[in-house]
Design a protein around this motif. Structure first.
Motif, short mmCIF file in Angstrom:
data_model
loop_
_atom_site.label_atom_id
_atom_site.label_comp_id
_atom_site.label_asym_id
_atom_site.label_seq_id
_atom_site.Cartn_x
_atom_site.Cartn_y
_atom_site.Cartn_z
N ALA A 194 0.83 -1.21 0.00
CA ALA A 194 0.00 0.00 0.00
C ALA A 194 0.86 1.25 0.00
O ALA A 194 1.93 1.30 0.62
N ILE A 198 -4.36 8.88 5.83
CA ILE A 198 -5.74 9.11 6.26
C ILE A 198 -5.73 9.17 7.78
O ILE A 198 -4.99 8.43 8.42
N TYR A 207 -6.29 10.19 -5.02
CA TYR A 207 -5.13 10.95 -4.53
C TYR A 207 -3.86 10.55 -5.29
O TYR A 207 -3.08 11.42 -5.71
N LEU A 208 -3.66 9.26 -5.50
CA LEU A 208 -2.45 8.80 -6.17
C LEU A 208 -2.43 9.22 -7.64
O LEU A 208 -1.35 9.50 -8.20
N THR A 227 -10.54 14.46 -2.12
CA THR A 227 -9.46 14.24 -1.16
C THR A 227 -9.12 15.53 -0.43
O THR A 227 -9.57 16.62 -0.81
N ARG A 284 -10.86 7.00 -2.68
CA ARG A 284 -10.16 8.25 -2.36
C ARG A 284 -8.65 8.08 -2.52
O ARG A 284 -7.96 8.99 -3.02
N VAL A 285 -8.13 6.94 -2.10
CA VAL A 285 -6.69 6.69 -2.24
C VAL A 285 -6.30 6.69 -3.72
O VAL A 285 -5.30 7.30 -4.12
N CYS A 318 -7.06 -0.69 1.56
CA CYS A 318 -6.38 0.33 0.75
C CYS A 318 -5.02 0.71 1.31
O CYS A 318 -4.18 1.23 0.58
N CYS A 319 -4.84 0.42 2.60
CA CYS A 319 -3.78 1.13 3.30
C CYS A 319 -3.13 0.27 4.39
O CYS A 319 -3.70 -0.74 4.82
N VAL A 340 -0.44 4.26 0.94
CA VAL A 340 -1.06 5.21 1.87
C VAL A 340 -1.20 4.53 3.22
O VAL A 340 -1.45 3.33 3.30
N VAL A 342 -5.20 12.35 2.68
CA VAL A 342 -6.20 11.87 1.72
C VAL A 342 -7.60 12.26 2.19
O VAL A 342 -8.43 12.74 1.42
#
Length: 385
Positions: free
Chosen positions: A88, A185, A373-374, A244, A369-370, A135-136, A90, A214
């Motif tokens: 990940a 986050i 953002y990326l 974000t 959202r991740v 996600c993270c 994030v 994020v």
């Protein structure tokens, strides 16, 4: 309103415990005169510092329920959840809610207490912090969280919360060093949301860190819409699912509940600080649509709830299409399919289920959202530990 809502929950839990004792105690003739029970001492502000456990050392992996040494408690998934993210880009700083009942003068949880940690890990870190593992990388500090004993006295609560928050800031500093410039986050529920909001205000809003955030998931307290632009001067409300650098919130209540008094109490804190203006309406972002232009959602749209009340042990498999939700003037009013086994607190409050009701929905939205953002920050896609 944070104080009032948590106090109500604490009293409800105490009432339920007393009812259970009354139903199970054997009936027998008294062998001696009945003696009135001793009145427990009433905690004071001075007791917060006097009885405070030692401050946790966040260089010690044992002071993290997740993050240092692996996902740990946050690695638990219900059947039907999306896989844990590998490599990940994030990280999530997740703050758990109040879980420690304690005694009359046990005002802040001891992060070295193995029984208290086990309850926190299985009842909330797995069920809430683990939502973000799709996600993270999830980091969750053990901290001297205020106990249920503080909610009867606003001054004692404030002192206990400030002690708890001091741990959160120190843990956040260790977290930031681990990130080494990566996006993040911040998230929390109830007391954890209170600290998340304070962290957003004091450490992120208007600083260089804001560009790396994020989103802030501030769940289960009562932030007014007008606090964005006043308290949070630079962080906007999350209006869209892929937005974000923003913050969001909701509070779940059962359909059919009279929200009038709850709404008035929730708004009173805002009015006292910022005046009686339209911003007093409590922020509600529907956690199924995550779109403020779509405040209502049907059961068919719901990705998956965790059945059963939070507790020890593994989570039950996710149940999709089981929750309908509508933002109604600051509250998220929910209708549940039969068989979820999620009972409200008195007054129709679904506080304990603010996250579990929308487990798969939150998990999916965090990933959206991740990804957004990326895409907008190509350098972050190349980040590595």
């Amino acid at each position: 309103m944070m104080k009032l809502s948590r106090l109500a929950i604490g009293l409800a839990m105490s009432a339920c415990a007393g009812q259970a004792i009354a139903q199970t105690a054997p009936v027998a003739a008294p062998a001696a005169p009945v003696v009135a029970p001793a009145v427990p001492p009433k905690p004071t502000v001075a007791d917060v510092a006097r009885n405070a456990p030692p401050a946790p050392d966040y260089a010690d992996p044992a002071m993290w329920a997740a993050g240092f040494g692996g996902l740990k408690a946050a690695a638990t998934l219900p059947a039907g959840a999306s896989p844990i993210a590998r490599h990940a880009k994030v990280d999530v700083f997740y703050i758990h809610p109040t879980t420690f009942r304690g005694g009359p003068l046990d005002l802040n949880q001891d992060p070295r207490n193995p029984q208290a940690n086990k309850w926190a890990d299985e009842s909330v870190v797995a069920r809430q912090g683990g939502v973000f593992s799709g996600c993270c990388n999830v980091f969750s500090p053990r901290y001297r969280a205020a106990s249920f004993a503080v909610f009867a006295d606003p001054a004692v609560q404030a002192a206990a919360f400030e002690l708890a928050y001091s741990d959160i800031e120190r843990a956040f500093d260790v977290f930031l060093k681990q990130l080494n410039g990566r996006p993040f986050i911040i998230a929390g529920h109830s007391q954890g949301a209170f600290h998340t909001a304070t962290l957003l205000e004091r450490r992120v809003d208007g600083t260089p860190l804001q560009k790396r955030m994020v989103a802030a998931y501030i769940i289960g307290i009562n932030i007014g819409e007008g606090e964005f632009g006043r308290r949070f001067k630079h962080v906007p409300i999350c209006d869209r699912p892929a937005q974000t650098g923003c913050g969001l919130q909701w509070n779940a209540m059962m359909a059919g509940t009279d929200l009038t008094k709850a709404r008035e109490r929730a708004q009173s804190t805002y009015v006292a600080k910022y005046g009686d203006n339209p911003g007093k309406r409590t922020l509600c972002v529907n956690p199924i649509t995550f779109d403020r232009k779509r405040p209502a959602s049907t059961m068919a749209q719901a990705r998956g709830a965790v059945p059963g009340s939070p507790g020890f042990g593994a989570m039950q498999p996710l149940k999709a299409k089981a929750v309908a939700a509508t933002c109604d003037d600051g509250y998220l009013v929910v209708t549940l399919a039969p068989g979820l086994g999620l009972d409200p607190l008195p007054g129709g409050v679904m506080h304990f289920h603010d996250v579990g009701l929308f487990y798969a929905d939150i998990r999916a939205n965090a990933a959206v959202r991740v990804a957004a953002y990326l895409r907008a920050h190509p350098a972050a896609r190349r980040s590595a530990r």
